[in-house]
Design a protein around this motif. Structure first.
Motif, PDB file in Angstrom:
ATOM      1  N   UNK A 104      17.588  27.441 -40.077  1.00  0.00           N
ATOM      2  CA  UNK A 104      16.858  28.207 -39.062  1.00  0.00           C
ATOM      3  C   UNK A 104      17.830  28.838 -38.070  1.00  0.00           C
ATOM      4  N   UNK A 105      18.845  28.098 -37.658  1.00  0.00           N
ATOM      5  CA  UNK A 105      19.838  28.657 -36.738  1.00  0.00           C
ATOM      6  C   UNK A 105      20.623  29.793 -37.391  1.00  0.00           C
ATOM      7  N   UNK A 106      20.634  29.809 -38.709  1.00  0.00           N
ATOM      8  CA  UNK A 106      21.295  30.899 -39.432  1.00  0.00           C
ATOM      9  C   UNK A 106      20.293  31.990 -39.810  1.00  0.00           C
ATOM     10  N   UNK A 107      19.185  32.013 -39.084  1.00  0.00           N
ATOM     11  CA  UNK A 107      18.209  33.114 -39.131  1.00  0.00           C
ATOM     12  C   UNK A 107      17.221  33.062 -40.286  1.00  0.00           C
ATOM     13  N   UNK A 108      17.146  31.951 -41.004  1.00  0.00           N
ATOM     14  CA  UNK A 108      16.101  31.841 -42.014  1.00  0.00           C
ATOM     15  C   UNK A 108      14.786  31.465 -41.348  1.00  0.00           C
ATOM     16  N   UNK A 109      13.688  31.867 -41.950  1.00  0.00           N
ATOM     17  CA  UNK A 109      12.367  31.657 -41.354  1.00  0.00           C
ATOM     18  C   UNK A 109      11.750  30.352 -41.859  1.00  0.00           C
ATOM     19  N   UNK A 110      11.179  29.545 -40.953  1.00  0.00           N
ATOM     20  CA  UNK A 110      10.503  28.312 -41.385  1.00  0.00           C
ATOM     21  C   UNK A 110       9.434  28.582 -42.441  1.00  0.00           C
ATOM     22  N   UNK A 111       8.772  29.728 -42.332  1.00  0.00           N
ATOM     23  CA  UNK A 111       7.691  30.068 -43.265  1.00  0.00           C
ATOM     24  C   UNK A 111       8.159  30.098 -44.707  1.00  0.00           C
ATOM     25  N   UNK A 112       9.468  30.317 -44.911  1.00  0.00           N
ATOM     26  CA  UNK A 112       9.991  30.493 -46.263  1.00  0.00           C
ATOM     27  C   UNK A 112      10.822  29.307 -46.741  1.00  0.00           C
ATOM     28  N   UNK A 113      10.886  28.241 -45.938  1.00  0.00           N
ATOM     29  CA  UNK A 113      11.661  27.056 -46.317  1.00  0.00           C
ATOM     30  C   UNK A 113      10.712  25.974 -46.814  1.00  0.00           C
ATOM     31  N   UNK A 114      10.735  25.650 -48.118  1.00  0.00           N
ATOM     32  CA  UNK A 114       9.790  24.668 -48.673  1.00  0.00           C
ATOM     33  C   UNK A 114       9.901  23.308 -47.987  1.00  0.00           C
ATOM     34  N   UNK A 115       8.758  22.649 -47.842  1.00  0.00           N
ATOM     35  CA  UNK A 115       8.707  21.307 -47.250  1.00  0.00           C
ATOM     36  C   UNK A 115       9.210  20.292 -48.271  1.00  0.00           C
ATOM     37  N   UNK A 116      10.012  19.331 -47.786  1.00  0.00           N
ATOM     38  CA  UNK A 116      10.646  18.351 -48.660  1.00  0.00           C
ATOM     39  C   UNK A 116       9.835  17.053 -48.690  1.00  0.00           C
ATOM     40  N   UNK A 117       9.578  16.548 -49.893  1.00  0.00           N
ATOM     41  CA  UNK A 117       8.938  15.251 -50.064  1.00  0.00           C
ATOM     42  C   UNK A 117      10.004  14.167 -50.143  1.00  0.00           C
ATOM     43  N   UNK A 118       9.622  12.894 -49.983  1.00  0.00           N
ATOM     44  CA  UNK A 118      10.636  11.823 -49.968  1.00  0.00           C
ATOM     45  C   UNK A 118      11.498  11.824 -51.222  1.00  0.00           C
ATOM     46  N   UNK A 119      12.789  11.762 -51.012  1.00  0.00           N
ATOM     47  CA  UNK A 119      13.731  11.688 -52.131  1.00  0.00           C
ATOM     48  C   UNK A 119      14.392  10.315 -52.205  1.00  0.00           C
ATOM     49  N   UNK A 120      14.236   9.521 -51.137  1.00  0.00           N
ATOM     50  CA  UNK A 120      14.857   8.203 -51.086  1.00  0.00           C
ATOM     51  C   UNK A 120      13.804   7.200 -50.604  1.00  0.00           C
ATOM     52  N   UNK A 121      13.235   6.452 -51.544  1.00  0.00           N
ATOM     53  CA  UNK A 121      12.230   5.435 -51.223  1.00  0.00           C
ATOM     54  C   UNK A 121      12.854   4.068 -51.464  1.00  0.00           C
ATOM     55  N   UNK A 122      12.783   3.204 -50.462  1.00  0.00           N
ATOM     56  CA  UNK A 122      13.461   1.915 -50.516  1.00  0.00           C
ATOM     57  C   UNK A 122      12.482   0.747 -50.571  1.00  0.00           C
ATOM     58  N   UNK A 123      12.841  -0.255 -51.374  1.00  0.00           N
ATOM     59  CA  UNK A 123      12.171  -1.556 -51.340  1.00  0.00           C
ATOM     60  C   UNK A 123      13.135  -2.534 -50.675  1.00  0.00           C
ATOM     61  N   UNK A 124      12.718  -3.104 -49.542  1.00  0.00           N
ATOM     62  CA  UNK A 124      13.550  -4.046 -48.793  1.00  0.00           C
ATOM     63  C   UNK A 124      12.756  -5.327 -48.581  1.00  0.00           C
ATOM     64  N   UNK A 125      13.398  -6.464 -48.834  1.00  0.00           N
ATOM     65  CA  UNK A 125      12.738  -7.774 -48.715  1.00  0.00           C
ATOM     66  C   UNK A 125      13.580  -8.670 -47.813  1.00  0.00           C
ATOM     67  N   UNK A 126      12.923  -9.399 -46.930  1.00  0.00           N
ATOM     68  CA  UNK A 126      13.600 -10.336 -46.046  1.00  0.00           C
ATOM     69  C   UNK A 126      13.423 -11.754 -46.602  1.00  0.00           C
ATOM     70  N   UNK A 127      14.475 -12.286 -47.220  1.00  0.00           N
ATOM     71  CA  UNK A 127      14.405 -13.615 -47.839  1.00  0.00           C
ATOM     72  C   UNK A 127      14.248 -14.716 -46.796  1.00  0.00           C
ATOM     73  N   UNK A 128      14.855 -14.519 -45.644  1.00  0.00           N
ATOM     74  CA  UNK A 128      14.754 -15.515 -44.573  1.00  0.00           C
ATOM     75  C   UNK A 128      13.297 -15.670 -44.142  1.00  0.00           C
ATOM     76  N   UNK A 129      12.604 -14.536 -43.983  1.00  0.00           N
ATOM     77  CA  UNK A 129      11.193 -14.578 -43.608  1.00  0.00           C
ATOM     78  C   UNK A 129      10.363 -15.193 -44.716  1.00  0.00           C
TER      79      UNK A 129
END
Length: 329
Positions: free
Chosen positions: A283-308
């Motif tokens: 956007x700071x380089x003058x591209x328009x938000x209207x033309x920038x596709x929305x990004x879906x999650x690319x990094x989904x994490x499974x985290x477990x707390x063994x202590x709990x």
């Protein structure tokens, strides 16, 4: 020419040259871009660090060519609308807005300043954008929408807490669009697992306390906290309440598991803030938000707390430990 007149002319010439130097220096100064970061609660230090690191990697450095103004309301945006108008009136170049309720508030105040959303549940259903591929308007960014993300969280939770027949779900009533979608997925998954769902609303520390008292009295086997910035902000308090009630908990954000929750499955918040810098840069380089596709999650994490898990008397299957992105011991 008299000597004193010659000296005077030389002095004025030198003075004129000296006066011109600062003007030349000013002309060479880089533009300072102004970025506003708006959230319903204070963003985590780690998320802001990831955001600054991402910008630095793209050539934007605070106190050189960048200023960042981080703001959040006292209470809610309805209670403190000035936090949005003040940021808009500062004529920032881009506003980074974390969560659905933030985008709702900021789009009321401006239709011209580019908005980069972070962690929004359903931007199309909320009316923020026309489509993920072609947003239109002045809004783009990152969404939490991922196929059956909440359903998968429910399935993992049921696997980790076998025999659970009744599950509590805590949602923020001021974040209705996302929580409605996520709740529907969880209810569908619970139905397939022959489980009942008890829903309660909460968004403040006192309300979370009342929610755990109520769910404990109703003998739920565990609690799912639907994704919301308030759940991240209150991560330690929620962990304390869950431990006191001896209730297993499942979350979307790993910050809650770091604080003592049992399990999380969802997008990495720090990574999303880092990815937001891609949009800021374009956007700071003058591209328009209207033309920038929305990004879906690319990094989904499974985290477990063994202590709990150990404190709750829960045995984490070895296969789950092996497939988890991180196990906290």
């Amino acid at each position: 020419m008299p000597f004193d007149r010659l000296k005077r002319r030389k002095f004025l010439t030198l003075l004129g040259g000296a006066a011109a130097l600062p003007l030349a220096a000013v002309a060479q100064q880089p533009k300072v871009w102004r970025i506003g970061v708006l959230a319903p609660v204070p963003p985590t230090p780690a998320a802001l660090t990831a955001f600054r690191d991402g910008l630095r990697g793209r050539g934007y450095v605070e106190e050189q060519n960048l200023s960042i103004d981080v703001r959040w309301p006292q209470g809610s945006f309805d209670q403190d609308p000035s936090v949005v108008t003040e940021l808009v009136n500062r004529n920032v170049d881009v506003i980074v807005a974390w969560a659905t309720q933030t985008v709702i508030a900021v789009r009321r105040a401006t239709s011209t300043i580019p908005i980069v959303m972070v962690g929004v549940g359903d931007p199309v259903g909320s009316g923020f954008i026309a489509s993920l591929a072609r947003p239109g308007g002045n809004i783009t960014g990152l969404t939490n929408i991922s196929v059956e993300l909440s359903a998968k969280l429910m399935e993992l939770f049921a696997e980790l807490v076998p025999g659970m027949k009744r599950v509590g779900v805590v949602r923020n009533p001021n974040n209705p669009v996302y929580t409605t979608m996520a709740l529907r997925e969880i209810e569908d998954a619970a139905r397939k697992l022959n489980m009942q769902v008890q829903v309660v609303n909460a968004q403040t520390s006192d309300e979370f306390e009342r929610a755990f008292v109520q769910l404990s009295a109703e003998s739920v086997g565990g609690v799912v906290m639907l994704g919301d910035p308030g759940v991240v902000e209150q991560s330690r308090r929620i962990a304390e309440l869950a431990q006191s009630a001896r209730l297993p908990t499942a979350f979307q954000r790993r910050e809650n598991v770091d604080a003592g929750g049992l399990l999380s499955y969802g997008p990495d918040l720090n990574d999303q803030f880092r990815q937001a810098t891609f949009y800021v840069d374009r956007i700071l380089k003058s591209e328009k938000p209207a033309e920038l596709p929305v990004m879906q999650p690319t990094k989904v994490q499974l985290v477990i707390n063994l202590k709990t898990a150990k404190a709750l008397g829960i045995t984490v299957p070895l296969i789950m430990q092996m497939t988890a992105d991180e196990v906290i011991e």
